[in-house]
Write a protein that holds these residues in place. Structure first.
Motif, PDB file in Angstrom:
ATOM      1  N   PHE A 121      -0.582  -2.876  16.379  1.00 48.61           N
ATOM      2  CA  PHE A 121       0.375  -2.516  15.332  1.00 48.61           C
ATOM      3  C   PHE A 121      -0.105  -2.806  13.905  1.00 48.61           C
ATOM      4  CE2 PHE A 121       4.225  -3.060  12.791  1.00 48.61           C
ATOM      5  CZ  PHE A 121       4.911  -1.889  13.083  1.00 48.61           C
ATOM      6  N   PRO A 122      -0.624  -4.002  13.622  1.00 46.56           N
ATOM      7  CA  PRO A 122      -1.070  -4.263  12.242  1.00 46.56           C
ATOM      8  C   PRO A 122      -2.231  -3.358  11.824  1.00 46.56           C
ATOM      9  CG  PRO A 122      -0.969  -6.293  13.512  1.00 46.56           C
ATOM     10  CD  PRO A 122      -0.786  -5.184  14.481  1.00 46.56           C
ATOM     11  N   ARG A 130      -2.325 -10.889  17.882  1.00 50.83           N
ATOM     12  CA  ARG A 130      -1.811  -9.925  16.912  1.00 50.83           C
ATOM     13  C   ARG A 130      -2.062 -10.414  15.478  1.00 50.83           C
ATOM     14  NH1 ARG A 130       4.462  -8.578  16.998  1.00 50.83           N
ATOM     15  NH2 ARG A 130       4.539 -10.585  15.973  1.00 50.83           N
ATOM     16  N   ARG A 136      -6.201  -8.531  12.516  1.00 54.57           N
ATOM     17  CA  ARG A 136      -6.450  -7.988  11.169  1.00 54.57           C
ATOM     18  C   ARG A 136      -7.480  -8.787  10.407  1.00 54.57           C
ATOM     19  NH1 ARG A 136      -1.051  -8.816   8.389  1.00 54.57           N
ATOM     20  NH2 ARG A 136      -2.109  -7.985   6.573  1.00 54.57           N
ATOM     21  N   ASP A 193       2.956  -7.753   9.220  1.00 58.69           N
ATOM     22  CA  ASP A 193       1.923  -6.933   9.850  1.00 58.69           C
ATOM     23  C   ASP A 193       1.547  -5.732   8.992  1.00 58.69           C
ATOM     24  OD1 ASP A 193       1.528  -8.526  12.001  1.00 58.69           O
ATOM     25  OD2 ASP A 193       2.830  -7.426  13.358  1.00 58.69           O
ATOM     26  N   GLY A 194       2.243  -5.566   7.879  1.00 63.83           N
ATOM     27  CA  GLY A 194       1.818  -4.552   6.929  1.00 63.83           C
ATOM     28  C   GLY A 194       2.490  -3.201   7.086  1.00 63.83           C
ATOM     29  N   ALA A 195       3.561  -3.133   7.904  1.00 66.48           N
ATOM     30  CA  ALA A 195       4.213  -1.844   8.108  1.00 66.48           C
ATOM     31  C   ALA A 195       5.111  -1.508   6.926  1.00 66.48           C
ATOM     32  CB  ALA A 195       5.030  -1.878   9.391  1.00 66.48           C
ATOM     33  N   GLN A 216       9.164   2.920  14.165  1.00 66.39           N
ATOM     34  CA  GLN A 216       8.424   2.274  15.247  1.00 66.39           C
ATOM     35  C   GLN A 216       9.030   0.953  15.688  1.00 66.39           C
ATOM     36  OE1 GLN A 216       4.219   2.228  14.663  1.00 66.39           O
ATOM     37  NE2 GLN A 216       4.135   4.399  14.218  1.00 66.39           N
TER      38      GLN A 216
END
Lengths: 344, 314
Positions: free
Chosen positions: A98-99, A146, A150, B216-218, B226
């Motif tokens: 996801f990231p 997770r 990154r 997480d950067g979304a 999502q």
């Protein structure tokens, strides 16, 4: 790798001051622990560094750059939450990816990095499962993977071990510590558990009521507390703090031993203890009692390693105890801060 | 030890007596507590449903004294009628178009109302109004607003210059517009409940997960599509399932606004069943028309529950 620094950081929730003028600076690649009782503001401080809370005043610098007004995604930080906060509707693979998807990385690169991060924590075989099919320990590894995937500048960990059972926590602690040393990413770790703090931290910031009371190595904060709060918070049982007219005097239970066991070595401070209870905890023996009248019959605890089993202590008896002079700490009666030693 | 137990046992018996035995025993208490619900369902849902099935397989009318079993011939004859096909088509159109609009609007409203702003309470209360007002009175209000001569909507739109001086739509008197009006009123009515359900769904997403997505950067849309929407899916499905069944079986709006007209353009299966079975007295035909929905809605319900289970989250 990056340094994290806060300058005069404050946060109010309405009238409540959650964080009250915090100035701390981490070193590069350091494992810095924020330790304090619940509600001391440590999580709020971490959330401000992550960008999830806006500070009421003050600045946050990551790698020398002010990030105070940047959104979380622009800070290059990764966070592991107490609940792990895995996306329940995604497989483990998608959770870890996801990231990377958020920064529109090409698919092949994503795949490679997900597998790398998963291999770091030995969870490759779980990639196709959903979070609900995993045990607590496995979920925690996924959350770490997770965060790692990154390759952030800073890791922010909010009590990541508190949902694990006691046995697992010990091994997870060791694993997490080794992992941090391997990747050398600056880590800020929030906990209320002093064993975690002492065991993992390069340095510990002891917090209470929104303020940092002391920032130092585990050894420093333990044996050289800067004030009575730190002295009373660390250690189980904590430091004996005895109020006298001029000073509060403090000494650790494990430094407080029967006089004859200490032998004639060095400079000792002697006390008489009337023992009220003895607890045998297996590895340690805790002796509770009262000091002589000179110290207002103050309650004290002594911690005798069980290797001294031959020394018998009976409830109701009166014994001569002593503390090496160098292990006695003095605090100001008013402010609770460290003060000049005085003769007892 | 023995004597202690004996003593304890005795005192319990003495204190409680027969009544306490009765109330402490789940074997008796359970059935008694659940009986009202069971009786209610059997008498007011189960019995009429069986009656409807029995009627639909007969040629019964309001004047009949005997029961004549005719098999599926009533179904066969109603399916052949063009009015029935129109009603079926209208039912599907009415249900799906209004549900789609409700879901999108409710989702947007919920996302807006989950934020903190001044006057939030007032706005929430305002949006809830259509739900707390008696539905027939609300629809009568709409009947006036959509009136062919005195419509304040037309007046307002003409005054503001949006409608030309000669443009005066007959909201309930033109086939396409009538259906659009019915759908609009239905959306107005369903929106509050759907929004409340969506708000509950939004609130049930742990804050940590939203925060994790942020760190997480979304961006906003990635988080929405999502994380937020997939996690709300089960509860959204409940809202949609409920909405479809509710919409497909609703009659009040159509009865008050158009009575199925003009030219059957707003006739749905339920209103059709009412006119055939009650107004025209053909109980068998009415029952068959109404029951035609039964397998359709059953299929929808099963489908929704299956999807809901698949996307179940812990």
């Amino acid at each position: 790798m990056a340094k994290v620094e806060t300058q005069g950081l404050e946060k109010y929730f309405g009238e409540v001051k959650a964080v009250d003028g915090v100035d701390i600076a981490s070193r590069e690649g350091e494992f810095l622990v924020l330790l304090g009782p619940s509600g001391c503001g440590k999580t709020t401080l971490l959330r401000m560094i992550a960008g999830l809370e806006k500070p009421s005043a003050g600045d946050i610098l990551i790698g020398g750059e002010a990030v105070t007004h940047l959104p979380p995604r622009a800070r290059g930080v990764a966070m592991v939450f107490q609940s792990y906060a895995l996306y329940p509707h995604m497989t483990i693979y998608k959770n870890i990816a996801f990231p990377l998807k958020a920064v529109s990385m090409p698919k092949d690169d994503i795949d490679r990095k997900v597998r790398w991060a998963a291999s770091m924590f030995g969870i490759e075989r779980l990639l196709r499962r959903k979070p609900r099919e995993l045990s607590g320990g496995e979920r925690q590894r996924v959350a770490l993977a997770r965060a790692l995937v990154r390759e952030p500048n800073v890791f922010l960990l909010d009590e990541p071990l508190s949902n694990l059972d006691a046995k697992l926590r010990t091994s997870a602690r060791e694993e997490l510590h080794r992992f941090q040393k391997d990747v050398e990413i600056t880590t800020i770790y929030v906990t209320h558990d002093q064993i975690e703090a002492m065991g993992m931290g390069d340095r510990i910031a002891v917090m209470n009521q929104g303020k940092v009371h002391q920032l130092g190595s585990p050894k420093e904060v333990y044996s050289d507390p800067s004030d009575t709060f730190v002295a009373g918070f660390l250690g189980s049982p904590p430091m004996n703090l005895i109020k006298t007219e001029d000073r509060i005097i403090g000494f650790r239970p494990e430094c407080f031993l029967p006089r004859e066991l200490l032998g004639g070595s060095g400079d000792l401070e002697s006390f008489t203890v009337e023992v009220s209870r003895v607890e045998d905890l297996g590895s340690d023996r805790l002796v509770y009692g009262r000091l002589e009248k000179r110290f207002g019959h103050h309650q004290v605890v002594a911690n005798l390693p069980t290797s001294f089993t031959h020394y018998s202590i009976e409830t109701g008896g009166t014994y001569d105890f002593a503390v090496p002079r160098k292990d006695v700490k003095f605090f100001d009666v008013e402010s609770g801060l460290r003060a000049e030693p005085i003769p007892l | 030890m023995d004597s202690l137990q004996e003593h304890g046992g005795k005192s319990v018996i003495n204190r409680g007596g027969r009544l306490s035995f009765f109330f402490d025993n789940e074997k008796f208490l359970g059935p008694i507590m659940i009986a009202p619900a069971v009786i209610y369902v059997l008498a007011l849902v189960g019995y009429p449903l069986i009656l409807a099935f029995a009627y639909s397989l007969s040629d019964i009318t309001v004047g009949s004294v005997d029961y004549n079993f005719v098999g599926l011939s009533t179904f066969r004859s109603i399916i052949e009628e063009p009015e029935f096909r129109i009603a079926l088509k209208n039912t599907i159109l009415f249900t799906f178009v209004s549900m789609a609009i409700v879901v999108v609007l409710a989702k947007i409203l919920a996302l807006l109302l989950v934020k903190d702003f001044k006057g939030k309470f007032f706005v929430r209360a305002l949006i809830l109004m259509p739900y707390v007002a008696p539905i027939s009175l609300g629809v009568i209000g709409w009947l006036w607003m959509l009136d062919s001569i005195y419509s304040p909507i037309n007046w307002l739109l003409q005054r503001t210059g949006l409608f030309g001086p000669d443009f005066w739509p007959m909201w309930l008197g033109t086939p396409g517009l009538a259906m659009a009006s019915i759908i609009t009123v239905h959306v107005w009515r369903m929106l509050p409940l759907a929004m409340i359900i969506m708000l509950a769904g939004l609130a049930s997403i742990p804050k940590d997960i939203q925060d994790a997505a942020l760190v997480d950067g979304a961006g906003y849309f990635r988080r929405l599509f999502q994380v937020t929407i997939p996690m709300m899916l089960p509860i959204m499905l409940v809202a949609v399932l409920f909405g479809i069944v509710f919409t497909a079986t609703d009659i009040i709006i159509i009865l008050v606004l158009t009575r199925g007209g003009p030219y059957d353009s707003t006739q749905v299966l339920v209103s059709q069943a009412f006119y055939i079975g009650i107004d025209a007295g053909d109980l068998a035909g009415g029952a068959a028309t109404a029951l035609f929905l039964f397998p359709l809605l059953l299929a929808v319900a099963i489908l929704m529950l299956k999807i809901a289970r698949r996307s179940e989250v812990t």
